[in-house]
Scaffold this active site. Structure first.
Site, mmCIF file in Angstrom:
data_model
loop_
_atom_site.group_PDB
_atom_site.id
_atom_site.type_symbol
_atom_site.label_atom_id
_atom_site.label_comp_id
_atom_site.label_asym_id
_atom_site.label_seq_id
_atom_site.Cartn_x
_atom_site.Cartn_y
_atom_site.Cartn_z
ATOM 1 N N GLY A 60 0.948 -1.086 0.233
ATOM 2 C CA GLY A 60 -0.024 -0.052 -0.108
ATOM 3 C C GLY A 60 0.706 1.303 -0.084
ATOM 4 O O GLY A 60 2.007 1.293 0.444
ATOM 5 N N CYS A 87 5.149 -6.253 1.688
ATOM 6 C CA CYS A 87 5.502 -4.764 1.963
ATOM 7 C C CYS A 87 4.763 -4.295 3.060
ATOM 8 O O CYS A 87 4.888 -4.587 4.111
ATOM 9 C CB CYS A 87 5.084 -4.230 0.585
ATOM 10 S SG CYS A 87 5.890 -2.427 0.392
ATOM 11 N N TYR A 88 3.804 -3.331 2.692
ATOM 12 C CA TYR A 88 3.015 -2.560 3.797
ATOM 13 C C TYR A 88 2.271 -3.742 4.674
ATOM 14 O O TYR A 88 2.124 -3.580 6.039
ATOM 15 C CB TYR A 88 1.744 -1.786 3.421
ATOM 16 C CG TYR A 88 1.260 -1.117 4.213
ATOM 17 C CD1 TYR A 88 1.372 0.411 4.423
ATOM 18 C CD2 TYR A 88 -0.026 -1.624 4.830
ATOM 19 C CE1 TYR A 88 0.578 1.154 5.449
ATOM 20 C CE2 TYR A 88 -0.780 -0.947 5.719
ATOM 21 C CZ TYR A 88 -0.436 0.583 6.068
ATOM 22 O OH TYR A 88 -1.017 1.163 6.937
ATOM 23 N N HIS A 174 7.981 -7.523 -3.750
ATOM 24 C CA HIS A 174 6.575 -7.943 -4.522
ATOM 25 C C HIS A 174 6.770 -9.112 -5.324
ATOM 26 O O HIS A 174 7.279 -9.005 -6.512
ATOM 27 C CB HIS A 174 6.196 -6.601 -5.406
ATOM 28 C CG HIS A 174 5.610 -5.178 -4.614
ATOM 29 N ND1 HIS A 174 4.315 -5.433 -3.893
ATOM 30 C CD2 HIS A 174 6.067 -4.514 -4.011
ATOM 31 C CE1 HIS A 174 4.290 -4.328 -3.296
ATOM 32 N NE2 HIS A 174 5.270 -3.808 -3.273
ATOM 33 N N GLU A 176 4.552 -10.855 -6.725
ATOM 34 C CA GLU A 176 3.513 -10.946 -7.591
ATOM 35 C C GLU A 176 3.760 -10.077 -8.989
ATOM 36 O O GLU A 176 3.432 -10.539 -9.973
ATOM 37 C CB GLU A 176 2.069 -10.337 -7.103
ATOM 38 C CG GLU A 176 2.219 -8.728 -7.141
ATOM 39 C CD GLU A 176 2.788 -8.191 -5.679
ATOM 40 O OE1 GLU A 176 2.423 -7.037 -5.278
ATOM 41 O OE2 GLU A 176 3.519 -9.038 -4.874
ATOM 42 N N ASP A 232 -19.961 -10.096 -21.004
ATOM 43 C CA ASP A 232 -20.143 -10.442 -19.507
ATOM 44 C C ASP A 232 -21.837 -10.874 -19.513
ATOM 45 O O ASP A 232 -21.890 -11.761 -18.877
ATOM 46 C CB ASP A 232 -19.904 -9.160 -18.783
ATOM 47 C CG ASP A 232 -18.512 -8.727 -19.076
ATOM 48 O OD1 ASP A 232 -17.527 -9.320 -19.317
ATOM 49 O OD2 ASP A 232 -18.369 -7.524 -18.804
ATOM 50 N N LYS A 372 -11.927 -10.293 -17.180
ATOM 51 C CA LYS A 372 -12.670 -10.691 -18.482
ATOM 52 C C LYS A 372 -12.289 -11.859 -18.986
ATOM 53 O O LYS A 372 -13.149 -12.610 -19.518
ATOM 54 C CB LYS A 372 -12.477 -9.452 -19.379
ATOM 55 C CG LYS A 372 -12.853 -9.392 -20.667
ATOM 56 C CD LYS A 372 -14.265 -9.339 -20.684
ATOM 57 C CE LYS A 372 -14.727 -7.737 -20.583
ATOM 58 N NZ LYS A 372 -16.161 -7.644 -20.747
#
Length: 516
Positions: A60, A87-88, A174, A176, A232, A372
């Site tokens: 964050g 992290c945060y 991070h 990710e 969708d 999506k």
């Protein structure tokens, strides 16, 4: 379709406003485990502890050491379940447990070199040293009791930590993002070696559980479904057929803001797969409501309100309908409302931020956790044909947010004709299927041109084409110059009133995909 009576295991991700939170969710799903992103303010009772296998606390932008810093319910840190702080999230846990945070002597934003200090299952099979991606200003300098250091960088002693007695693990970098080498393996170790997930989550499993969830939510009641023409709502229409059959009432609203021949194309396509649609022609109603409106947020909110009014009227006409189904996706929520802690509203989607405060119908949104591409996978599992699943995303507000400025009938006609030529050329060249989304935008300016021996002062059209996987980030598509030239020539020659065509080469971020 047979239903899986056992719900999927899940990882719950608490979002503290990180730009990478959605990427964490994607990575977890790619590794075969379903993920749910919730705001950091989530209450413990709102988490499904029967299926939760672990918690991830995201990064964050705030400083965990600052007064009033965003903080989750402290009981979540004490929960007897594996937890990963990124992290945060690591800093906040360290502060909660009595550790000390300090501003880094050298703020780290970008690549750093990680070195292993201690062997641990979180880092199993990974080299002793590798590149990681940092984005922080604070550091955990004094560790709380029971926490040990697993790895460090040149500037951060506690770059990876473990507090196994309290089932907490943390990384200052991070894992990710693609820039972190072996980040995927670290997440995989957390999911499978620490959380002991079984894996195997896929679109088919989601479809089965979504069908069961709709049946549980709706019971024997009736549902009205808004069909927009996009992927969708098409997928949702088939999912509802499987779930509740004739108690689902799909309604296609022709807003007058659709592309050329789109209403007939959508209705014919869905009726071709057995979806029985009621068509409501409401062009006059939408255009009247939008008369003179320039602000894009107001456009979206007006369109959302008119949609709801129409659906509620249809519900009364059909009788005894209590639910409205919408094809809302996870990115719609992220961009529309501050569902993720301190994240800001980017734009109001007509079916999220555009909903009126008082609505008589209850919402059914079984796709709201998906991206999506995952919706397309669910549609494929449910048997939707490729010509429906392969359609580019089209916004619910339609061409109203592709005309910058007030929406008028003449401008709608100009934009439709230009957009038709653009998409025709992309289809003919084979580029349509290489692109995530392509469309034309009518700009509120005129430019000087010359046709023959005469001066012209006419409108400008911008062409937009992007590549993406989920719409959260996107790059502009590098369409060949020759093809762009052909498209431009056709638009200028065949659409009176347009004398200039430009191509948008902005990525998301910092731009959005749509212009409004």
């Amino acid at each position: 379709m047979e239903l899986n009576s056992k719900k999927s295991e899940s990882i719950w991700i608490l979002d503290f406003g990180s730009q990478f939170t959605q990427l964490i969710a994607r990575r977890v799903r790619e590794l075969g485990v379903f993920s749910r992103v919730v705001p950091y303010s989530v209450k413990p009772e709102e988490i499904d502890w029967d299926t939760a296998r672990g918690l991830i606390f995201s990064g964050g932008p705030a400083s965990a050491a600052a007064p009033g810093a965003p903080a989750c319910d402290p009981s979540l840190f004490e929960r007897a379940i594996p937890k990963l702080g990124i992290c945060y999230g690591l800093q906040l846990y360290g502060k909660h447990r009595g550790g000390r945070l300090a501003q880094s002597h050298q703020r780290e934003y970008g690549r750093a070199r990680f070195s292993r200090v201690k062997d641990h299952p979180l880092l199993a099979g990974i080299p002793d040293s590798f590149d990681v991606w940092m984005s922080h200003g604070d550091t955990l300098v004094d560790l709380p009791p029971g926490m040990t250091i697993l790895g460090k960088t040149n500037t951060v002693e506690a770059a990876a930590v473990a507090d196994p007695d309290r089932q907490f693990w943390g990384v200052q970098f991070h894992p990710e993002v693609n820039h972190t080498e072996h980040g995927r393996e670290i997440l995989k170790h957390f999911l499978y070696d620490i959380c002991h997930c079984r894996g195997g989550w896929n679109a088919g499993m989601f479809a089965e559980e979504a069908i069961a969830g709709v049946r549980e939510q709706v019971g024997e009641k009736q549902v009205v479904l808004g069909i927009s023409g996009g992927v969708d709502s098409a997928v949702l229409s088939v999912l509802l057929q499987h779930a509740i059959g004739p108690r689902s009432h799909p309604v296609f609203v022709d807003t007058g803001l659709l592309r050329n021949d789109e209403a007939s194309q959508v209705v014919d396509a869905l009726r071709g797969v057995g979806v029985h649609i009621t068509v409501v022609n409401a062009a006059e109603r939408f255009l009247s409501a939008l008369d003179g409106v320039v602000d894009p947020e107001q456009k979206r909110k007006i369109i959302g309100r008119v949609f709801i009014d129409i659906f509620e009227a249809e519900a009364k006409r059909i009788g005894k309908i209590e639910f409205l189904a919408q094809g809302t996706l996870y990115p719609d929520w992220i961009e529309s409302v501050s569902v993720a802690g301190p994240s800001s509203v980017i734009k109001s989607h007509h079916n999220v931020g555009g909903l009126p405060e008082r609505m008589h119908l209850k919402l059914v949104e079984p796709l709201r956790w998906l991206f999506k591409d995952e919706v397309r996978a669910v549609g494929k599992h449910l048997g939707l044909p490729e010509h429906i699943l392969g359609r580019h995303p089209f916004p619910g507000p339609g061409l109203a947010v592709r005309i910058l400025g007030a929406v008028t009938r003449p401008d709608l006609e100009l934009l439709r004709r230009a957009d038709t030529i653009y998409l025709e050329e992309l289809h003919k060249s084979g580029w349509y299927d290489k692109i995530w989304q392509a469309f034309s935008v009518l700009l509120p300016i005129q430019s000087v041109g010359v046709m023959g021996d005469e001066r012209t002062y006419e409108r400008v059209v911008a062409l937009r084409a992007v590549t993406s996987t989920d719409g959260m980030t996107a790059d502009w598509a590098e369409i060949p110059h020759e093809l762009l030239g052909q498209i431009s020539n056709r638009i200028i020659n065949e659409v009176p009133g347009i004398n200039r065509v430009v191509y948008d080469i902005s990525s998301k971020p910092p731009a959005t995909i749509e212009w409004e």
